[in-house]
Design a protein around this motif. Structure first.
Motif, PDB file in Angstrom:
ATOM      1  N   LYS A 145       0.758  -1.132  -0.008  1.00 11.16           N
ATOM      2  CA  LYS A 145       0.021   0.025  -0.045  1.00 11.16           C
ATOM      3  C   LYS A 145       0.850   1.244   0.083  1.00 11.16           C
ATOM      4  O   LYS A 145       0.595   2.345  -0.718  1.00 11.16           O
ATOM      5  N   LEU A 146       1.887   1.267   0.732  1.00 11.09           N
ATOM      6  CA  LEU A 146       2.858   2.385   0.849  1.00 11.09           C
ATOM      7  C   LEU A 146       3.443   2.620  -0.285  1.00 11.09           C
ATOM      8  O   LEU A 146       3.438   3.801  -0.883  1.00 11.09           O
ATOM      9  N   GLN A 147       3.877   1.781  -1.079  1.00 11.30           N
ATOM     10  CA  GLN A 147       4.608   1.870  -2.067  1.00 11.30           C
ATOM     11  C   GLN A 147       3.937   2.557  -3.225  1.00 11.30           C
ATOM     12  O   GLN A 147       3.970   2.954  -4.345  1.00 11.30           O
ATOM     13  N   ARG A 148       2.578   1.829  -3.334  1.00 13.76           N
ATOM     14  CA  ARG A 148       1.755   2.219  -4.339  1.00 13.76           C
ATOM     15  C   ARG A 148       1.287   3.590  -4.225  1.00 13.76           C
ATOM     16  O   ARG A 148       1.166   4.213  -5.188  1.00 13.76           O
ATOM     17  N   GLU A 149       1.408   3.919  -2.955  1.00 11.49           N
ATOM     18  CA  GLU A 149       0.911   5.660  -2.485  1.00 11.49           C
ATOM     19  C   GLU A 149       2.138   6.366  -2.898  1.00 11.49           C
ATOM     20  O   GLU A 149       2.118   7.655  -3.519  1.00 11.49           O
ATOM     21  N   LEU A 150       3.439   5.989  -2.744  1.00 11.83           N
ATOM     22  CA  LEU A 150       4.661   6.811  -2.848  1.00 11.83           C
ATOM     23  C   LEU A 150       5.281   6.827  -4.162  1.00 11.83           C
ATOM     24  O   LEU A 150       5.595   7.865  -4.757  1.00 11.83           O
ATOM     25  N   MET A 151       5.207   5.742  -4.903  1.00 10.18           N
ATOM     26  CA  MET A 151       5.783   5.454  -6.272  1.00 10.18           C
ATOM     27  C   MET A 151       4.744   5.323  -7.333  1.00 10.18           C
ATOM     28  O   MET A 151       5.274   5.039  -8.399  1.00 10.18           O
ATOM     29  N   GLY A 152       3.448   5.250  -7.085  1.00  6.84           N
ATOM     30  CA  GLY A 152       2.423   4.963  -8.133  1.00  6.84           C
ATOM     31  C   GLY A 152       2.435   3.395  -8.295  1.00  6.84           C
ATOM     32  O   GLY A 152       1.505   3.246  -9.400  1.00  6.84           O
ATOM     33  N   ARG A 153       3.170   2.619  -8.047  1.00  5.23           N
ATOM     34  CA  ARG A 153       2.978   1.217  -8.494  1.00  5.23           C
ATOM     35  C   ARG A 153       3.606   0.353  -7.370  1.00  5.23           C
ATOM     36  O   ARG A 153       4.718   0.843  -6.433  1.00  5.23           O
ATOM     37  N   GLY A 154       3.372  -0.811  -7.042  1.00  8.96           N
ATOM     38  CA  GLY A 154       3.929  -1.777  -6.054  1.00  8.96           C
ATOM     39  C   GLY A 154       4.706  -2.857  -6.433  1.00  8.96           C
ATOM     40  O   GLY A 154       4.375  -2.929  -8.007  1.00  8.96           O
ATOM     41  N   PRO A 155       5.245  -3.722  -5.927  1.00  8.73           N
ATOM     42  CA  PRO A 155       5.820  -4.937  -6.413  1.00  8.73           C
ATOM     43  C   PRO A 155       4.575  -5.906  -6.866  1.00  8.73           C
ATOM     44  O   PRO A 155       3.648  -5.813  -6.438  1.00  8.73           O
ATOM     45  N   GLN A 156       5.076  -6.980  -7.785  1.00  6.10           N
ATOM     46  CA  GLN A 156       4.382  -7.936  -8.345  1.00  6.10           C
ATOM     47  C   GLN A 156       3.975  -8.772  -7.188  1.00  6.10           C
ATOM     48  O   GLN A 156       2.934  -9.534  -6.852  1.00  6.10           O
ATOM     49  N   GLU A 157       4.987  -9.120  -6.444  1.00  5.86           N
ATOM     50  CA  GLU A 157       4.737 -10.028  -5.105  1.00  5.86           C
ATOM     51  C   GLU A 157       5.652  -9.733  -3.865  1.00  5.86           C
ATOM     52  O   GLU A 157       6.623  -9.152  -3.926  1.00  5.86           O
ATOM     53  N   THR A 158       5.010  -9.695  -2.627  1.00  3.94           N
ATOM     54  CA  THR A 158       5.760  -9.607  -1.587  1.00  3.94           C
ATOM     55  C   THR A 158       5.680 -10.634  -0.618  1.00  3.94           C
ATOM     56  O   THR A 158       4.337 -11.272  -0.224  1.00  3.94           O
ATOM     57  N   LYS A 159       6.594 -10.971  -0.079  1.00  2.00           N
ATOM     58  CA  LYS A 159       6.523 -11.831   1.166  1.00  2.00           C
ATOM     59  C   LYS A 159       7.461 -11.308   2.340  1.00  2.00           C
ATOM     60  O   LYS A 159       8.502 -10.917   2.176  1.00  2.00           O
ATOM     61  N   THR A 160       6.884 -11.758   3.438  1.00  2.00           N
ATOM     62  CA  THR A 160       7.572 -11.247   5.012  1.00  2.00           C
ATOM     63  C   THR A 160       7.944 -12.294   5.668  1.00  2.00           C
ATOM     64  O   THR A 160       7.033 -13.188   5.829  1.00  2.00           O
ATOM     65  N   TYR A 161       8.956 -12.237   6.350  1.00  2.00           N
ATOM     66  CA  TYR A 161       9.547 -13.263   7.237  1.00  2.00           C
ATOM     67  C   TYR A 161       9.998 -12.686   8.557  1.00  2.00           C
ATOM     68  O   TYR A 161      10.866 -11.724   8.496  1.00  2.00           O
ATOM     69  N   ILE A 162       9.521 -13.299   9.786  1.00  2.00           N
ATOM     70  CA  ILE A 162       9.966 -12.643  10.956  1.00  2.00           C
ATOM     71  C   ILE A 162      10.979 -13.914  11.554  1.00  2.00           C
ATOM     72  O   ILE A 162      10.475 -14.998  11.652  1.00  2.00           O
ATOM     73  N   ILE A 163      12.166 -13.446  11.528  1.00  2.00           N
ATOM     74  CA  ILE A 163      13.068 -14.425  11.992  1.00  2.00           C
ATOM     75  C   ILE A 163      13.861 -13.690  13.325  1.00  2.00           C
ATOM     76  O   ILE A 163      14.491 -12.768  12.855  1.00  2.00           O
ATOM     77  N   GLN A 164      13.730 -14.265  14.480  1.00  2.00           N
ATOM     78  CA  GLN A 164      14.257 -13.908  15.540  1.00  2.00           C
ATOM     79  C   GLN A 164      14.068 -12.489  15.848  1.00  2.00           C
ATOM     80  O   GLN A 164      12.779 -11.681  15.988  1.00  2.00           O
ATOM     81  N   ASP A 165      15.003 -11.681  15.711  1.00  2.00           N
ATOM     82  CA  ASP A 165      14.937 -10.071  15.995  1.00  2.00           C
ATOM     83  C   ASP A 165      15.050  -9.356  14.556  1.00  2.00           C
ATOM     84  O   ASP A 165      15.104  -8.253  14.715  1.00  2.00           O
ATOM     85  N   MET A 166      14.473 -10.067  13.406  1.00  2.00           N
ATOM     86  CA  MET A 166      14.755  -9.504  12.123  1.00  2.00           C
ATOM     87  C   MET A 166      13.175  -9.726  11.403  1.00  2.00           C
ATOM     88  O   MET A 166      12.676 -10.584  11.487  1.00  2.00           O
ATOM     89  N   VAL A 167      12.761  -8.508  11.090  1.00  2.00           N
ATOM     90  CA  VAL A 167      11.806  -8.629   9.863  1.00  2.00           C
ATOM     91  C   VAL A 167      12.492  -8.409   8.346  1.00  2.00           C
ATOM     92  O   VAL A 167      13.063  -7.391   8.156  1.00  2.00           O
ATOM     93  N   ILE A 168      12.199  -9.498   7.481  1.00  2.00           N
ATOM     94  CA  ILE A 168      12.613  -9.353   6.198  1.00  2.00           C
ATOM     95  C   ILE A 168      11.495  -9.194   5.078  1.00  2.00           C
ATOM     96  O   ILE A 168      10.669 -10.319   5.366  1.00  2.00           O
ATOM     97  N   LEU A 169      11.578  -8.578   4.245  1.00  4.30           N
ATOM     98  CA  LEU A 169      10.812  -8.318   3.294  1.00  4.30           C
ATOM     99  C   LEU A 169      11.438  -8.511   2.061  1.00  4.30           C
ATOM    100  O   LEU A 169      12.381  -7.979   1.690  1.00  4.30           O
ATOM    101  N   ARG A 170      10.849  -9.272   1.167  1.00  3.17           N
ATOM    102  CA  ARG A 170      11.228  -9.502  -0.264  1.00  3.17           C
ATOM    103  C   ARG A 170      10.263  -9.212  -1.207  1.00  3.17           C
ATOM    104  O   ARG A 170       9.230  -9.605  -1.157  1.00  3.17           O
ATOM    105  N   PHE A 171      10.490  -8.336  -2.183  1.00  2.00           N
ATOM    106  CA  PHE A 171       9.684  -7.667  -3.322  1.00  2.00           C
ATOM    107  C   PHE A 171      10.201  -8.243  -4.454  1.00  2.00           C
ATOM    108  O   PHE A 171      11.119  -8.065  -4.693  1.00  2.00           O
ATOM    109  N   LYS A 172       9.234  -8.954  -5.296  1.00  2.00           N
ATOM    110  CA  LYS A 172       9.332  -9.366  -6.606  1.00  2.00           C
ATOM    111  C   LYS A 172       8.775  -8.512  -7.506  1.00  2.00           C
ATOM    112  O   LYS A 172       7.822  -7.953  -7.213  1.00  2.00           O
ATOM    113  N   GLY A 173       9.638  -8.365  -8.703  1.00  2.00           N
ATOM    114  CA  GLY A 173       9.140  -7.714  -9.800  1.00  2.00           C
ATOM    115  C   GLY A 173       8.594  -6.358  -9.363  1.00  2.00           C
ATOM    116  O   GLY A 173       7.595  -5.504  -9.571  1.00  2.00           O
ATOM    117  N   VAL A 174       9.755  -5.568  -8.952  1.00  2.00           N
ATOM    118  CA  VAL A 174       9.867  -4.082  -8.427  1.00  2.00           C
ATOM    119  C   VAL A 174      10.137  -3.035  -9.773  1.00  2.00           C
ATOM    120  O   VAL A 174      10.199  -1.959  -9.613  1.00  2.00           O
TER     121      VAL A 174
END
Length: 124
Positions: free
Chosen positions: A18-47
């Motif tokens: 949602k934020l990327q669509r608001e800021l840049m006019g388009r978002g990624p084709q696919e997004t996946k989030t991983y919570i691993i211990q004290d990290m939040v990792i987001l992977r955006f495909k098709g950016v």
């Protein structure tokens, strides 16, 4: 934190799209989030935009796209960190980002002030 790990990961993915669509006019084709211990990792495909896909066919274009994306990331880093803090209820200690112009993917890594994965497991 009032939800499961899977639900929180989905909420973070949706918030970033949602934020990327608001800021840049388009978002990624696919997004996946991983919570691993004290990290939040987001992977955006098709950016990459159509224009960026043309630019990355040569070395100077790849450098230009990477630099542009780095500048944009710095401009919006506070917005990104606020989303993570609001969704998780934890403080972001640091964040990191990189883009692969080869495959058109971007990653965001947020280091949190506590082991979020463990906190979510204890809640269940």
């Amino acid at each position: 934190m009032k939800c499961s790990k899977r639900k929180l990961e989905a909420e973070l993915s949706e918030s970033f799209i949602k934020l990327q669509r608001e800021l840049m006019g388009r978002g990624p084709q696919e997004t996946k989030t991983y919570i691993i211990q004290d990290m939040v990792i987001l992977r955006f495909k098709g950016v990459l935009t159509v224009e960026e896909k043309h630019l990355v066919t040569n070395e100077s274009g790849r450098k230009l796209v990477k630099k542009l994306r780095q500048v944009l990331r710095e401009m919006y880093s506070k917005n990104f960190e606020e989303i993570v803090e609001q969704c998780t209820g934890c403080k972001v200690l640091s964040s990191h980002s990189d883009i692969s112009t080869k495959i058109g993917e971007r990653i965001e890594v947020f280091i949190m002030d506590k082991d979020l994965e463990k906190a979510l497991e204890q809640k269940d």
